[in-house]
Design a protein around this motif. Structure first.
Motif, mmCIF file in Angstrom:
data_model
loop_
_atom_site.group_PDB
_atom_site.id
_atom_site.type_symbol
_atom_site.label_atom_id
_atom_site.label_comp_id
_atom_site.label_asym_id
_atom_site.label_seq_id
_atom_site.Cartn_x
_atom_site.Cartn_y
_atom_site.Cartn_z
ATOM 1 N N GLU A 5 129.487 28.726 147.035
ATOM 2 C CA GLU A 5 131.065 28.190 147.515
ATOM 3 C C GLU A 5 132.131 28.541 146.922
ATOM 4 O O GLU A 5 132.991 28.385 147.391
ATOM 5 C CB GLU A 5 130.212 26.531 147.779
ATOM 6 N N ILE A 6 131.897 28.834 145.243
ATOM 7 C CA ILE A 6 132.833 28.842 144.083
ATOM 8 C C ILE A 6 133.089 30.023 144.735
ATOM 9 O O ILE A 6 134.498 30.804 145.099
ATOM 10 C CB ILE A 6 132.720 28.377 142.676
ATOM 11 N N GLU A 9 135.530 30.635 147.974
ATOM 12 C CA GLU A 9 136.749 29.307 147.831
ATOM 13 C C GLU A 9 137.571 30.732 147.024
ATOM 14 O O GLU A 9 138.703 30.769 147.542
ATOM 15 C CB GLU A 9 136.507 28.678 147.100
ATOM 16 N N ILE A 10 136.738 31.474 146.253
ATOM 17 C CA ILE A 10 137.478 32.571 145.633
ATOM 18 C C ILE A 10 138.132 33.890 146.099
ATOM 19 O O ILE A 10 139.354 33.966 146.428
ATOM 20 C CB ILE A 10 136.715 32.990 143.986
ATOM 21 N N ILE A 13 141.276 32.105 148.228
ATOM 22 C CA ILE A 13 142.318 32.099 148.029
ATOM 23 C C ILE A 13 143.193 33.366 147.295
ATOM 24 O O ILE A 13 144.123 34.456 147.531
ATOM 25 C CB ILE A 13 143.036 31.404 146.614
ATOM 26 N N ALA A 34 132.150 24.531 132.319
ATOM 27 C CA ALA A 34 132.621 24.042 133.883
ATOM 28 C C ALA A 34 131.615 24.317 134.960
ATOM 29 O O ALA A 34 131.574 23.983 136.057
ATOM 30 C CB ALA A 34 133.760 25.432 134.259
ATOM 31 N N LEU A 101 138.170 26.517 135.810
ATOM 32 C CA LEU A 101 137.319 27.312 137.174
ATOM 33 C C LEU A 101 138.797 27.799 137.718
ATOM 34 O O LEU A 101 139.218 26.996 138.482
ATOM 35 C CB LEU A 101 136.219 26.319 137.849
ATOM 36 N N GLN A 102 139.778 28.697 136.833
ATOM 37 C CA GLN A 102 140.218 29.426 137.109
ATOM 38 C C GLN A 102 141.005 30.691 137.934
ATOM 39 O O GLN A 102 140.280 31.132 137.538
ATOM 40 C CB GLN A 102 141.859 28.978 135.898
ATOM 41 N N LEU A 103 141.645 31.187 139.291
ATOM 42 C CA LEU A 103 141.405 32.047 139.113
ATOM 43 C C LEU A 103 143.279 32.707 139.042
ATOM 44 O O LEU A 103 144.398 31.655 138.973
ATOM 45 C CB LEU A 103 142.102 31.875 141.132
ATOM 46 N N THR B 57 145.296 29.375 139.833
ATOM 47 C CA THR B 57 145.052 27.885 140.773
ATOM 48 C C THR B 57 143.614 28.114 140.379
ATOM 49 O O THR B 57 142.999 28.721 140.155
ATOM 50 C CB THR B 57 145.037 28.874 142.149
ATOM 51 N N ALA B 58 143.231 26.787 139.785
ATOM 52 C CA ALA B 58 141.680 26.039 140.040
ATOM 53 C C ALA B 58 141.608 26.229 141.019
ATOM 54 O O ALA B 58 142.181 26.747 142.556
ATOM 55 C CB ALA B 58 142.696 24.619 139.715
ATOM 56 N N VAL B 59 139.927 26.969 140.929
ATOM 57 C CA VAL B 59 139.556 27.674 142.009
ATOM 58 C C VAL B 59 139.193 26.123 142.330
ATOM 59 O O VAL B 59 138.362 26.547 144.420
ATOM 60 C CB VAL B 59 138.206 28.410 141.636
ATOM 61 N N LEU B 60 139.116 24.735 142.828
ATOM 62 C CA LEU B 60 138.205 24.293 143.483
ATOM 63 C C LEU B 60 139.443 23.364 143.556
ATOM 64 O O LEU B 60 139.539 21.735 144.305
ATOM 65 C CB LEU B 60 137.498 22.768 142.945
ATOM 66 N N LYS B 62 141.367 22.951 145.943
ATOM 67 C CA LYS B 62 141.598 22.706 147.177
ATOM 68 C C LYS B 62 141.410 20.631 148.090
ATOM 69 O O LYS B 62 141.117 20.155 148.258
ATOM 70 C CB LYS B 62 141.070 23.696 148.465
ATOM 71 N N ASP B 144 130.893 17.611 150.238
ATOM 72 C CA ASP B 144 132.491 17.303 148.966
ATOM 73 C C ASP B 144 133.300 16.765 149.701
ATOM 74 O O ASP B 144 132.964 16.113 150.833
ATOM 75 C CB ASP B 144 132.805 18.959 149.896
ATOM 76 N N LEU B 176 130.744 19.243 139.946
ATOM 77 C CA LEU B 176 131.692 19.481 140.717
ATOM 78 C C LEU B 176 132.565 19.121 141.486
ATOM 79 O O LEU B 176 133.418 19.143 141.219
ATOM 80 C CB LEU B 176 130.986 20.405 140.652
ATOM 81 N N PHE B 177 132.067 18.403 142.316
ATOM 82 C CA PHE B 177 132.554 18.394 143.827
ATOM 83 C C PHE B 177 132.758 16.918 143.794
ATOM 84 O O PHE B 177 132.764 16.405 144.264
ATOM 85 C CB PHE B 177 131.885 18.827 144.990
#
Ligand SMILES: Nc1nc2c(ncn2[C@@H]2O[C@H](COP(=O)(O)OP(=O)(O)OP(=O)(O)O)[C@@H](O)[C@H]2O)c(=O)[nH]1
Ligand SMILES: [Mg+2]
Ligand SMILES: [Zn+2]
Lengths: 109, 275
Positions: A5-6, A9-10, A13, A34, A101-103, B57-60, B62, B144, B176-177
């Motif tokens: 899922e992560i 999400e990456i 974005i 993390a 946990l940063q892009l 941007t933080a991946v989570l 959203k 989530d 994590l969520f």
């Protein structure tokens, strides 16, 4: 398990920011605390980018250390788990960093 | 629907209201295109060749944003929402059934059930006499914030009530969520071993209270209570441990006291904000 899922999400974005351009590199920061396994994330990323404009992009993972402060003696403690012991024997640790946990950035051509 | 076990062959998330039996897919509605996205489509500031674009941007982000929306929604109604997390089979649904029966009338409650498949747990909660909706995550291994938001809308809990959310049985991913809950209640059972806190430190770190369930089995399983307490303290010294047997009833009054105090605390916070 949640790495899939992560990774999704990456990819979402990155797609947003790349706006159709071809992506050649993705840099993310994953803190030691993390709860994300870099190897598992890499695997899921490869699966998720298939058939997208990110396919073939290099995934660079910057692993940042876990850092805490002992509430007993004030010393800084390096952690690779969200729990541990200070040299003074104290277990009451305030997590300072390591949950990132940063892009961070992408490269496009 | 699969004829063997009754599961749906659909691996997408869905939400079922046990009152109506109606199920709706929980696929997220497409987000409206963002402003910069539209600009790109007009070809104006399309990234140049070989460019590095800083994102930071933080991946989570959203999920965290949606969790904050849920938190605000709950706070405005003075609702206490608790996220119950554990390994599969530790006794979450049993504890909920018992809590509903014991506190019926004293504390208004409703339940959001999370499981990959089946309505089994929601049916148990309904049989105990409680309003419940079921989220089936399909392939997903945790709830989530988007799912919880939709479930809250459907559940429509009363102001000043308690919403108990049973997450998917999994001690890793739910940590994590953020759902927008007030606290995570970690449930462990004696049959799982006394080293659980060391094996799943993220979850024990994220929790506010641990319920050690199935203490009626202590004579039969190799579980060292002192060792367990030591491991909990090593991972999270502020974590409170409550020992119960959800089937036999031991220790439940301590859990109920905690629950009532947490609900009163939410009420008091809102009352202060109203002044
Ligand atoms: N001996 C004993 N058994 C219990 C106790 N609490 C629950 N159980 C049993 O443990 C089994 C699992 O209980 P559930 O309440 O379904 O567990 P759960 O955590 O909701 O399980 P999942 O939703 O599948 O993750 C059932 O057979 C319960 O009867 C207890 O305090 N003592
Ligand atoms: Mg259950
Ligand atoms: Zn120290």
């Amino acid at each position: 398990m949640h790495e899939l899922e992560i990774a999704q999400e990456i990819v979402a974005i990155v797609n947003d920011h790349a706006a159709g351009a071809r992506v050649t590199r993705v840099l993310i920061e994953v803190g030691k605390l993390a709860a994300v396994l870099p190897e598992s994330l890499r695997f899921c990323f490869e699966v998720c980018v298939e058939g997208t404009s990110i396919e073939g992009a290099r995934l660079d993972i910057l692993e940042s250390p876990g850092l805490a402060r002992c509430r007993g003696c004030g010393a800084e403690v390096v952690l690779d788990q969200p729990a541990g012991l200070c040299a003074c024997g104290g277990a009451d640790l305030e997590l300072l960093s390591g949950r990132q946990l940063q892009l961070k950035e992408i490269e496009v051509i | 629907m699969c004829a063997t076990c009754g599961c749906s062959d659909n691996s997408r998330p869905r939400l079922t209201d046990l009152e109506t039996g109606l199920a709706v897919p929980l696929d997220e509605p497409a987000e409206p295109p963002r402003a910069e996205h539209l600009r790109h489509e007009h070809g104006q500031d399309r990234p140049r060749v070989g460019t590095t674009i800083s994102i930071e941007t933080a991946v989570l982000a959203k999920n965290d944003r949606l969790a904050d929306l849920n938190r605000g929604w709950l706070a405005r109604r003075a609702i206490l929402a608790l996220n119950l997390v554990s390994s599969p089979g530790s006794g979450k649904t049993t504890l909920l059934e018992r809590t509903i029966r014991d506190l019926a009338g004293a504390l208004p409650m409703s339940v959001i059930e999370g499981d990959q498949e089946t309505l089994h747990d929601a049916e148990r909660i309904r049989a105990a006499g409680c309003r419940v909706v079921q989220i089936n995550t399909g392939a997903g291994c945790h709830l989530d914030a988007a799912m919880l938001g939709r479930a809250l809308e459907q559940l429509n809990p009363a102001a000043r009530s308690v919403v108990l959310v049973e997450n998917v049985g999994n001690l890793v991913c739910p940590a994590l969520f953020d759902l927008g809950e007030r606290a995570k209640v970690v449930i462990v059972s004696t049959a799982e071993g006394d080293d659980k806190p060391l094996k799943y430190p993220h979850m024990f770190r994220a929790g506010t209270i641990v319920i050690l369930n199935k203490i009626d089995l202590l004579p039969y399983v190799p579980f060292d209570e002192a060792k367990f307490d030591r491991h909990v303290r090593a991972v999270n010294p502020s974590l409170r441990v409550v020992r119960v047997s959800a089937t036999r009833g031991d220790g439940l009054s301590e859990w109920y006291d905690w629950l009532r105090a947490a609900a009163a605390d939410v009420d008091a916070t809102v009352a202060r904000a109203d002044l």
